[in-house]
Scaffold this active site. Sequence first.
Site, PDB file in Angstrom:
ATOM      1  N   GLU A 199      -0.882 -16.211  12.807  1.00 36.30           N
ATOM      2  CA  GLU A 199      -1.466 -15.025  12.168  1.00 36.30           C
ATOM      3  C   GLU A 199      -2.925 -15.194  11.777  1.00 36.30           C
ATOM      4  O   GLU A 199      -3.605 -14.224  11.486  1.00 36.30           O
ATOM      5  CB  GLU A 199      -0.620 -14.540  10.986  1.00 36.30           C
ATOM      6  N   ASN A 221      13.928  -8.497   4.665  1.00 44.89           N
ATOM      7  CA  ASN A 221      12.526  -8.769   4.959  1.00 44.89           C
ATOM      8  C   ASN A 221      11.990  -7.692   5.913  1.00 44.89           C
ATOM      9  O   ASN A 221      12.699  -7.259   6.818  1.00 44.89           O
ATOM     10  CB  ASN A 221      12.491 -10.170   5.596  1.00 44.89           C
ATOM     11  N   ASP A 222      10.730  -7.264   5.740  1.00 41.73           N
ATOM     12  CA  ASP A 222      10.228  -6.142   6.539  1.00 41.73           C
ATOM     13  C   ASP A 222      10.152  -6.434   8.037  1.00 41.73           C
ATOM     14  O   ASP A 222      10.418  -5.551   8.859  1.00 41.73           O
ATOM     15  CB  ASP A 222       8.885  -5.623   5.988  1.00 41.73           C
ATOM     16  N   THR A 237       0.819  -1.210   0.000  1.00 42.59           N
ATOM     17  CA  THR A 237       0.000   0.000   0.000  1.00 42.59           C
ATOM     18  C   THR A 237       0.853   1.260   0.000  1.00 42.59           C
ATOM     19  O   THR A 237       0.605   2.187  -0.768  1.00 42.59           O
ATOM     20  CB  THR A 237      -0.907   0.018   1.254  1.00 42.59           C
ATOM     21  N   GLU A 277      10.020 -16.618  10.923  1.00 47.29           N
ATOM     22  CA  GLU A 277       8.659 -16.545  10.342  1.00 47.29           C
ATOM     23  C   GLU A 277       7.682 -16.971  11.441  1.00 47.29           C
ATOM     24  O   GLU A 277       6.967 -17.979  11.328  1.00 47.29           O
ATOM     25  CB  GLU A 277       8.544 -17.445   9.100  1.00 47.29           C
TER      26      GLU A 277
HETATM   27 ZN    ZN Z   1       0.747 -19.738   7.785  1.00 50.73          ZN
END
Ligand code: ZN
Length: 334
Positions: free
Chosen positions: A186, A114-115, A14, A164
């Site tokens: 998540e 990676n952010d 975005t 992750e």
């Molecule tokens: Zn997943």
Amino acid sequence: MNRPVAIGIDLGGTNLRTAIVDLDGLIVARSDQPTLADRGFEAVIADIVASVDALIGGASVDRGSIAGVGLCTPGPLDLREGRIIHAANLPGWTNVPIRNALKERLHLPVALENDGNAAALGEYRAGAGRGNDPLVMLTLGTGVGAGVILNGRILHGHFDNAAELGHMIVVVNGLPCPCGQRGCLERYASADAVVRRVLDADQNRDRHGAVNLSRDREGAVYPSREGERADVPLRAEDVAQGAVAGDPLCRRVWDEACLYLAVACVNIQHAFNPAKIVLGGGMSLVGKPLLDGVRKFLRAQAWSLHDDVPAIELSSLGADAGLIGSAALVLDLR
Ligand SMILES: [Zn+2]
């Protein structure tokens, strides 16, 4: 201006944020613009280059004092080759050589990250995580991003996919995740998940509590208070406020999100043994209800063998954590 500075770039689906960051981790000049990613790779690269040139010119920075450019973006990334392998929120961006493309046009060293990792590095060098090593950060937004700092450096892992943590399984055979697993953190504890779970459950609910949900003709759902319709979509903050005000559905969904975050923090405690876990991302704007909820469930879930429960704190850099962390990839902040 001759003190060393760096350019930080946070490229999201975005927003495209660009900044000049100094040695203290302070933003000297910045530019925020929509990414408009569907125009394709070349158009976005041209925007990044124009934005960097404008910042350098506007801040009267001597090009020789720029240590380099750090760019963070959602993964997965090929860090060795400097490529975005695939970015879910940048449509069509598959295997794009972004590091070389920027290097050639900007004539500066470029680092890619990676952010979630960049945000963790930002908080570690200049934010709520300062002085804490190892440091773990969870970024609660559309999904759950994460980063782990170990011995002052980002932990990448053998496959570059360390940390992750949003895809840590917290419910066996739980909700399906687009990543292919089921029961990922998540799916329960991101800002989007909290909103989605309330809206899904609300389909069958005719009486609303403190947060009233209204629908327009197209079926979009909005929060409304005291009979007044708000023209904004439901946010995680509304669910948290509803929970605090005693709305049963909001309370159930919010408590579950905090519980699963606490479960994740216990797992993080045993994996990395950090003194502190920093919570950032859009959902951290909720503030106290988030901290209170996670801390309460963490105390209840954690083991009793040793008093090594990590402190849970909110990000102090907010939406700028990734931007400042990106600059820190090429500049040793003090
Ligand atoms: Zn997943």
